[in-house]
Write a protein that holds these residues in place. Sequence first.
Motif, PDB file in Angstrom:
ATOM      1  N   VAL A 173       0.839  -1.206   0.000  1.00 32.45           N
ATOM      2  CA  VAL A 173       0.000   0.000   0.000  1.00 32.45           C
ATOM      3  C   VAL A 173       0.870   1.250   0.000  1.00 32.45           C
ATOM      4  O   VAL A 173       0.637   2.199  -0.751  1.00 32.45           O
ATOM      5  CB  VAL A 173      -0.935  -0.004   1.222  1.00 32.45           C
ATOM      6  CG1 VAL A 173      -1.766   1.271   1.279  1.00 32.45           C
ATOM      7  CG2 VAL A 173      -1.832  -1.232   1.199  1.00 32.45           C
ATOM      8  N   ASP A 174       1.896   1.246   0.847  1.00 32.28           N
ATOM      9  CA  ASP A 174       2.729   2.442   1.010  1.00 32.28           C
ATOM     10  C   ASP A 174       3.532   2.757  -0.249  1.00 32.28           C
ATOM     11  O   ASP A 174       3.701   3.932  -0.607  1.00 32.28           O
ATOM     12  CB  ASP A 174       3.668   2.258   2.201  1.00 32.28           C
ATOM     13  CG  ASP A 174       2.901   2.110   3.513  1.00 32.28           C
ATOM     14  OD1 ASP A 174       1.735   2.547   3.565  1.00 32.28           O
ATOM     15  OD2 ASP A 174       3.461   1.537   4.472  1.00 32.28           O
ATOM     16  N   LEU A 175       4.052   1.729  -0.925  1.00 28.74           N
ATOM     17  CA  LEU A 175       4.817   1.979  -2.147  1.00 28.74           C
ATOM     18  C   LEU A 175       3.928   2.562  -3.237  1.00 28.74           C
ATOM     19  O   LEU A 175       4.350   3.453  -3.984  1.00 28.74           O
ATOM     20  CB  LEU A 175       5.478   0.684  -2.628  1.00 28.74           C
ATOM     21  CG  LEU A 175       6.243   0.795  -3.957  1.00 28.74           C
ATOM     22  CD1 LEU A 175       7.412   1.764  -3.829  1.00 28.74           C
ATOM     23  CD2 LEU A 175       6.727  -0.578  -4.427  1.00 28.74           C
ATOM     24  N   ARG A 176       2.712   2.082  -3.323  1.00 27.55           N
ATOM     25  CA  ARG A 176       1.784   2.616  -4.326  1.00 27.55           C
ATOM     26  C   ARG A 176       1.559   4.105  -4.103  1.00 27.55           C
ATOM     27  O   ARG A 176       1.549   4.905  -5.041  1.00 27.55           O
ATOM     28  CB  ARG A 176       0.461   1.856  -4.266  1.00 27.55           C
ATOM     29  CG  ARG A 176      -0.522   2.263  -5.347  1.00 27.55           C
ATOM     30  CD  ARG A 176      -1.763   1.395  -5.279  1.00 27.55           C
ATOM     31  NE  ARG A 176      -1.423  -0.004  -5.458  1.00 27.55           N
ATOM     32  CZ  ARG A 176      -2.192  -1.001  -5.065  1.00 27.55           C
ATOM     33  NH1 ARG A 176      -3.327  -0.753  -4.443  1.00 27.55           N
ATOM     34  NH2 ARG A 176      -1.819  -2.244  -5.271  1.00 27.55           N
ATOM     35  N   SER A 177       1.397   4.494  -2.852  1.00 25.00           N
ATOM     36  CA  SER A 177       1.212   5.908  -2.537  1.00 25.00           C
ATOM     37  C   SER A 177       2.477   6.706  -2.808  1.00 25.00           C
ATOM     38  O   SER A 177       2.437   7.795  -3.390  1.00 25.00           O
ATOM     39  CB  SER A 177       0.807   6.051  -1.069  1.00 25.00           C
ATOM     40  OG  SER A 177       0.725   7.402  -0.687  1.00 25.00           O
ATOM     41  N   LEU A 178       3.617   6.153  -2.418  1.00 24.07           N
ATOM     42  CA  LEU A 178       4.888   6.850  -2.568  1.00 24.07           C
ATOM     43  C   LEU A 178       5.255   7.080  -4.028  1.00 24.07           C
ATOM     44  O   LEU A 178       5.803   8.121  -4.388  1.00 24.07           O
ATOM     45  CB  LEU A 178       5.988   6.031  -1.866  1.00 24.07           C
ATOM     46  CG  LEU A 178       7.391   6.626  -1.807  1.00 24.07           C
ATOM     47  CD1 LEU A 178       7.395   7.867  -0.928  1.00 24.07           C
ATOM     48  CD2 LEU A 178       8.375   5.591  -1.267  1.00 24.07           C
ATOM     49  N   SER A 179       4.944   6.098  -4.887  1.00 24.31           N
ATOM     50  CA  SER A 179       5.358   6.165  -6.291  1.00 24.31           C
ATOM     51  C   SER A 179       4.215   6.520  -7.226  1.00 24.31           C
ATOM     52  O   SER A 179       4.340   6.387  -8.436  1.00 24.31           O
ATOM     53  CB  SER A 179       5.968   4.822  -6.710  1.00 24.31           C
ATOM     54  OG  SER A 179       4.982   3.797  -6.682  1.00 24.31           O
ATOM     55  N   HIS A 180       3.085   6.934  -6.668  1.00 25.99           N
ATOM     56  CA  HIS A 180       1.910   7.293  -7.467  1.00 25.99           C
ATOM     57  C   HIS A 180       1.475   6.143  -8.375  1.00 25.99           C
ATOM     58  O   HIS A 180       1.082   6.360  -9.527  1.00 25.99           O
ATOM     59  CB  HIS A 180       2.175   8.545  -8.298  1.00 25.99           C
ATOM     60  CG  HIS A 180       2.353   9.780  -7.461  1.00 25.99           C
ATOM     61  ND1 HIS A 180       1.952  11.033  -7.854  1.00 25.99           N
ATOM     62  CD2 HIS A 180       2.888   9.966  -6.232  1.00 25.99           C
ATOM     63  CE1 HIS A 180       2.232  11.926  -6.923  1.00 25.99           C
ATOM     64  NE2 HIS A 180       2.806  11.282  -5.924  1.00 25.99           N
ATOM     65  N   GLY A 181       1.552   4.944  -7.842  1.00 23.01           N
ATOM     66  CA  GLY A 181       1.071   3.773  -8.565  1.00 23.01           C
ATOM     67  C   GLY A 181       2.037   3.199  -9.575  1.00 23.01           C
ATOM     68  O   GLY A 181       1.700   2.243 -10.278  1.00 23.01           O
ATOM     69  N   THR A 182       3.251   3.735  -9.657  1.00 23.36           N
ATOM     70  CA  THR A 182       4.185   3.282 -10.696  1.00 23.36           C
ATOM     71  C   THR A 182       5.175   2.242 -10.193  1.00 23.36           C
ATOM     72  O   THR A 182       5.892   1.642 -10.983  1.00 23.36           O
ATOM     73  CB  THR A 182       4.982   4.474 -11.254  1.00 23.36           C
ATOM     74  OG1 THR A 182       5.736   5.069 -10.180  1.00 23.36           O
ATOM     75  CG2 THR A 182       4.049   5.523 -11.837  1.00 23.36           C
TER      76      THR A 182
END
Length: 735
Positions: free
Chosen positions: A697-706
């Motif tokens: 979840v956190d990586l998706r937020s951090l990288s804007h889904g990329t």
Amino acid sequence: MGEKTSTHPGAAGRAVTADRPGAIRNVALVGHTGSGKTTLVEALALATGAVTRAGRVEDGATVSDHDEIEHRQQRSVQLSLVPVEWAGIKINLLDTPGYADFLGELRAGLRAADAALFVVSAAEGTEGVTGATRVLWDECAAVGMPRAIVLTHLETARAGFEEMTETCRAAFGGDSAENVLPLYLPLHGPEGPDGHRPVTGLAGLLSGRVFDYSGGTRTESAPDADQLPLIEEARNRLIEGIIAESEDETLMDRYLGGEEIDVKTLIEDLERAVARGSFHPVLAAAPATDGSRQGLGTVELLELITGGFPSPTEREAPAVTTPDGRPRPALTCDPDGPLAAEVVKTASDPYVGRVSLVRVFSGTLRPDETVHVSGHGLEDRGHEAHDVDERVGALSSPFGKQQRQLAQAVAGDIACVAKLTRAETGDTLSGKNDPLLMEPWLMPDPLLPVAIEAHSKADEDKLSHGLARLVAEDPTMRLEQNPGTHQVVLWCLGEAHRDVALERLRTRYGVQVDVVPHKVSLRETFAGRATGRGRHVKQSGGHGQYAICEIEVEPLPEGSGIEFVDKVVGGAVPRQFIPSVEKGVRAQAARGIAAGHPLVDIRVTLVDGKAHSVDSSDAAFQTAGALALREAAAEARIHLLEPVADVQVLVPDDYVGPVMSDLSGRRGRVVGTEQSGSGRTLVRAEVPEIEIGRYAVDLRSLSHGTGRFSRRYLRHEPMPPQIADRVREEAPNGG
């Protein structure tokens, strides 16, 4: 594609069928949540006569009615199929979810499709093409899938066709953005009270004709004089883009020499370039208004699909082997060839039971025939390998909640199959006398752990059956019975995926569960040498208990387990009771000594002891062995060991810094970075598993889904003292 003014008689109320692969187009609609995919599907269904009014089939059900959960969440959470017909061509529209948690459903849709429509909202500016959308574009490019772009929401005041087209060219054009160009330009009506000029028609750049939708039906006329300069500039650019992709190498010289290239030649070259995936036209679409049947751009889009997108005969089928791995010749899309079909989606219907959405790649699938079901198996996700015969139930074509019966499904077509009780998503259906196994498509790894418990005793009785059916439907979910923590864990792609899974457990299978904190498998070990004495003496009349043993404990290298050594001399502990001491030591080690976690990587040496000729027993020496280990632990420093994962994160270069900083904040050690394709970096780190429970979840937020990441267990290592102390305090026995 040729800008015809064709119409099509209504197909509402009957199944859309195809008797040959050349008359089929399989198209996946791709785009993020809110881009307008489902609205576009409904507009195309209305334009083809598949529905009688916007989004409605004859009984009033909507085209996209598939799951009550979708209505509650107000977003698509699963792949759905809507077949329509245009100009004698059956078009299977595969509406895919736009939310990242349902990437598995999207990839299943791409597996079943032969081309993709990327749906982008023209009202969102640069935000309309998200990083996640670019990643999906690259996935399609990697497999050579033809793609076109549809700009939606043109009816809104803030929509900008030209600006959004430039955004798409920059995002999708690659080295040369001249292969991403519009085929039509939107025409605007008079300015309204709010200052907005609505889009009322389209100007065809190749034909030089205007198609007006303002009256509710599509009419054709010549452009006005003030429209010609705008059309001419865009037309020249389009022609140059088409010629650049043409297989006729003389065409560019002829064009630059002033020759007027025939429109028919340009259209044919355009269709070939689109079909092979080297040119990506941009179109515009808006839903029908005022009860009209044809929404803006729907006819143009249908012509692109039927004229420019490839038929199944033009696309290479997945590689096949026999179920035991022997190679087989490549498949061709031939209705008379060997049967080879693939289950791309599995769902449960409360009335019909299990329903499988199947793409036929070769042969012809017929109702009531016996087929062979082969599956690779995903044992780590709770899916067993399949190698069985099953009888096919009824074949049908879905339309909303309706199922319209089919007599057969030829190579290239997609159909629903009822009552395949063993087949799961990803399995191959083939002839029972000629079994085949298709190469699987890439399933995303579920990386968000969700620990669950049955809410009540009644739920506990139904839990295993409900979970088995849940993972059978969804191969992106993994079911784990963790032996270290004794938890039931569902591994999901994200929080929305988790919520849908739990809701389906409750509504479909009648199982209520509670989500509990997820535990990682901690271990304990001795930090240094220690000694312990176990004394178990009870004599209170009658047969007593008597056992004394003395041990030495020393740490061993990681992975050594528990090593037991007997150094007793002189028979201080009788030979028959030495295994009893070992058994007691190992039992206590399994229970833990500090915070209730298994004790590992030690050598326990039995050095001395005492026994009684009458009162000593196996049970007494087991107890003494356990007591000795606990006493040794009381005088030693005990390390709490936590699992460490090898984490590999793939992100665009812009996010490398934030990702590395975030990993460091999770007590991670970055061990290296390397370039991975254009503009993307692979970051490798070793991170404690307790710190990455929500990393999906956190990586998706951090990288804007990329961002994408993978994790692999590496080893256990000592936990920092302050964190270990907190874990011990939170242990049920208080440490």
